[in-house]
Scaffold this active site. Structure first.
Site, PDB file in Angstrom:
ATOM      1  N   ARG A  21      -3.415   2.017  13.940  1.00  0.00           N
ATOM      2  CA  ARG A  21      -4.017   2.851  14.976  1.00  0.00           C
ATOM      3  C   ARG A  21      -5.518   2.713  14.889  1.00  0.00           C
ATOM      4  O   ARG A  21      -6.083   2.658  13.790  1.00  0.00           O
ATOM      5  CB  ARG A  21      -3.651   4.320  14.781  1.00  0.00           C
ATOM      6  CG  ARG A  21      -2.214   4.608  15.189  1.00  0.00           C
ATOM      7  CD  ARG A  21      -1.940   6.073  15.208  1.00  0.00           C
ATOM      8  NE  ARG A  21      -2.585   6.730  14.113  1.00  0.00           N
ATOM      9  CZ  ARG A  21      -3.261   7.851  14.227  1.00  0.00           C
ATOM     10  NH1 ARG A  21      -3.381   8.470  15.375  1.00  0.00           N
ATOM     11  NH2 ARG A  21      -3.816   8.399  13.172  1.00  0.00           N
ATOM     12  N   SER A  60      -3.362   2.259   3.617  1.00  0.00           N
ATOM     13  CA  SER A  60      -2.335   2.912   2.799  1.00  0.00           C
ATOM     14  C   SER A  60      -1.671   1.973   1.804  1.00  0.00           C
ATOM     15  O   SER A  60      -0.445   1.835   1.778  1.00  0.00           O
ATOM     16  CB  SER A  60      -1.281   3.510   3.713  1.00  0.00           C
ATOM     17  OG  SER A  60      -1.903   4.180   4.754  1.00  0.00           O
ATOM     18  N   ASP A  95      -4.275   6.871   2.841  1.00  0.00           N
ATOM     19  CA  ASP A  95      -3.786   7.856   3.820  1.00  0.00           C
ATOM     20  C   ASP A  95      -3.608   9.257   3.216  1.00  0.00           C
ATOM     21  O   ASP A  95      -3.763  10.269   3.896  1.00  0.00           O
ATOM     22  CB  ASP A  95      -2.487   7.395   4.504  1.00  0.00           C
ATOM     23  CG  ASP A  95      -1.405   6.955   3.537  1.00  0.00           C
ATOM     24  OD1 ASP A  95      -1.655   6.927   2.318  1.00  0.00           O
ATOM     25  OD2 ASP A  95      -0.289   6.637   4.009  1.00  0.00           O
TER      26      ASP A  95
HETATM   27  C1  GLC Z   1       2.620   3.408  -0.598  1.00  0.00           C
HETATM   28  C2  GLC Z   1       1.193   2.945  -0.859  1.00  0.00           C
HETATM   29  C3  GLC Z   1       0.242   4.115  -0.906  1.00  0.00           C
HETATM   30  C4  GLC Z   1       0.403   4.973   0.346  1.00  0.00           C
HETATM   31  C5  GLC Z   1       1.846   5.398   0.511  1.00  0.00           C
HETATM   32  C6  GLC Z   1       2.076   6.241   1.756  1.00  0.00           C
HETATM   33  O1  GLC Z   1       3.046   4.137  -1.682  1.00  0.00           O
HETATM   34  O2  GLC Z   1       1.149   2.230  -2.085  1.00  0.00           O
HETATM   35  O3  GLC Z   1      -1.101   3.653  -1.020  1.00  0.00           O
HETATM   36  O4  GLC Z   1      -0.445   6.099   0.236  1.00  0.00           O
HETATM   37  O5  GLC Z   1       2.659   4.246   0.583  1.00  0.00           O
HETATM   38  O6  GLC Z   1       1.733   5.557   2.916  1.00  0.00           O
END
Ligand code: GLC
Length: 472
Positions: A77, A142, A195
């Site tokens: 996004r 993330s 995130d």
């Molecule tokens: C996975 C990633 C992490 C992220 C999570 C939620 O665990 O390694 O960085 O925060 O997914 O998206």
């Protein structure tokens, strides 16, 4: 959860035992979780517990117009957020699904594609493709990165099925900035956050006092505000050794809980999923909790029962072959949305389940099949919610938050929490069992973080501008 009346009792008993998570297991697992949080703050190569260079949380009075981008497990996004203080904001955004080719292809191509999308967004949504003024941009990314500054992060592993190994070990901010600069866009990526950090920042902006941000979605993870003195592994003299506020947000990457200790109650299906994953032995907690994996676990169980002649049998003694099972025999061809709608099917005949299996896999289901399939989804999602509560309880206990007079606010985002039927009730129920219902009711608030990643990215960019003495 009602036990299916038409299904085979021995199949149901086997599944119930495999996915059981008794109340008696909570305390030991919460203590082990706290131990692994401590170890991660003390040593390298444990639960990552990544210091983020975010030293303060927003007050709710921040104001300005900021770009952010959110690269999660499923979508990209690009957002433009107007923060207007008093916890208010407006956000416009555009979303693109990340194709399998991009996920599994070179990282450089993924980032070039992202820069194209930013350009498209600036052009269509902001009419400001070659703006005179420079836009700060907060990047919500993330995946696990070793942060070396608020705007520097080396990617140390891909998760959630991404494979762009060409950029492993590289600073993802620089990779993105180079792609942006190649397009001559007047944008500076000045903050990189996970995130979960975004979820924490966005929740605190609206609900001051929140100190924990969690994602229960495609993946799972948690960020929280920690005292700087607890982060023993930061070496004296390191850039983030002294925090101006004596605190620092930690991105736990708690999906790694249980990797080394083997503390999780993994069964044959968990182990099969792990062995066949792109990172065996890693993210063991995430593999029992989050959407990407619990739907794959469900598929593995259904496939196993079908291969043993316990499901979809049309002629007695003739189990379906993989060829007849079609997509159901293929990794990750059973998604979380389907699992959710199966569990949400309250019709007498379980029509949604019948429809799904017929249209997606060309498989006819009996009443017993449909009841068994729904039961499998319920068992796996309920265990996921209980394990999720273990993580939340561990954080609350580690930070001794119940000893403080104010309410414990936990900001949560992600499709499991927001959309999956009964997930929140199971989570709440498990917290009641770990603490007690009165404490949970009066002291712990689980709050849905409104667009944690988008708004959180914007707030991170705002805080970075402030930290660097730059106007927003
Ligand atoms: C996975 C990633 C992490 C992220 C999570 C939620 O665990 O390694 O960085 O925060 O997914 O998206």
């Amino acid at each position: 959860m009602s036990v299916p009346s038409h299904a085979k009792p021995e199949v149901i008993a086997h599944l119930t035992q495999a996915f059981a998570f008794p109340i008696s297991a909570y305390d030991g697992l919460v203590d082990q979780f706290i131990k692994e949080l401590h170890e991660g703050l003390t040593h390298e190569n444990r639960m990552p517990m990544i210091p983020t260079f975010v030293y303060e949380l927003p007050t709710g009075e921040e104001a300005g117009v900021i770009l952010s981008l959110d690269l999660g497990g499923t979508n990209l996004r690009v957002c433009r957020t107007t923060l207007s203080g008093k916890g208010n904001f407006e956000i416009i955004h555009k979303k693109w699904t990340i194709s399998d080719t991009l996920k599994k292809g070179p990282g450089k191509e993924l980032f070039a594609w992202i820069a194209d999308r930013i350009e498209e967004f600036l052009d269509v949504q902001c009419h400001a493709i070659h703006s005179e003024s420079n836009y700060p941009l907060g990047m919500t990314f993330s995946f696990p990165c070793e942060q070396l500054d608020i705007n520097v992060g080396k990617l140390f592993a891909w998760t959630k099925g991404f494979r762009g190994n060409d950029i492993l070990g590289q600073d993802v901010v620089k990779v993105l900035q180079d792609c942006i600069d190649a397009k001559k866009l007047n944008i500076t990526v000045n903050a990189l956050i996970n995130d979960t950090v975004g979820t924490l920042l966005a929740t605190t902006y609206k609900h001051p006092g929140c100190e924990i941000g969690i994602i229960f979605g495609t993946g799972t993870n948690c960020a929280y505000l920690e005292s700087q003195s607890e982060i023993v592994k930061i070496k004296s003299g390191a850039a983030n050794y002294t925090s101006p506020t004596n605190h620092q947000v930690i991105n736990t990457e708690w999906g790694a809980f249980g990797n080394a200790s083997g503390a999780l109650p993994a069964n044959e299906y968990d182990n099969r999923l792990d062995t066949r994953s792109s990172q065996p032995g890693k993210q063991r907690y995430e593999k029992m909790v989050s959407g990407l994996y619990i739907s794959e676990l469900t598929r593995l169980v259904i496939h196993d029962l079908a291969a043993k002649g316990e499901l979809f049998v049309e002629e007695p003694g003739k189990p379906k072959t993989d060829e007849q099972l079609g997509d159901l025999a293929i990794k990750e061809r059973f998604d979380g949305a389907m699992m959710g709608s199966i569990e949400g099917d309250e019709s007498t005949n379980l029509d949604t389940i019948e429809h799904h299996f017929l249209t997606n896999y060309n498989l006819k289901t009996s009443t017993s099949d449909r009841e068994t399939i729904k039961y499998i989804c319920q068992l796996i999602s309920a265990r996921s919610a209980r394990l999720s509560a273990v993580g939340i309880a561990a954080l609350i206990k580690k930070r001794k938050l119940l000893n403080e007079p104010r309410k414990v606010i936990v900001g949560i985002d992600g499709s499991l929490f927001n959309k999956y039927p009964h997930f929140v009730q199971h989570l709440q129920g498990a917290l009641n069992e770990i603490f007690n219902p009165a404490t949970v009711q009066s002291r712990i608030s689980l709050i849905h973080a409104e667009d944690g990643s988008g708004v959180g990215g914007a707030i991170a960019a705002y805080l970075a501008c402030k930290q660097q003495g730059q106007p927003v």
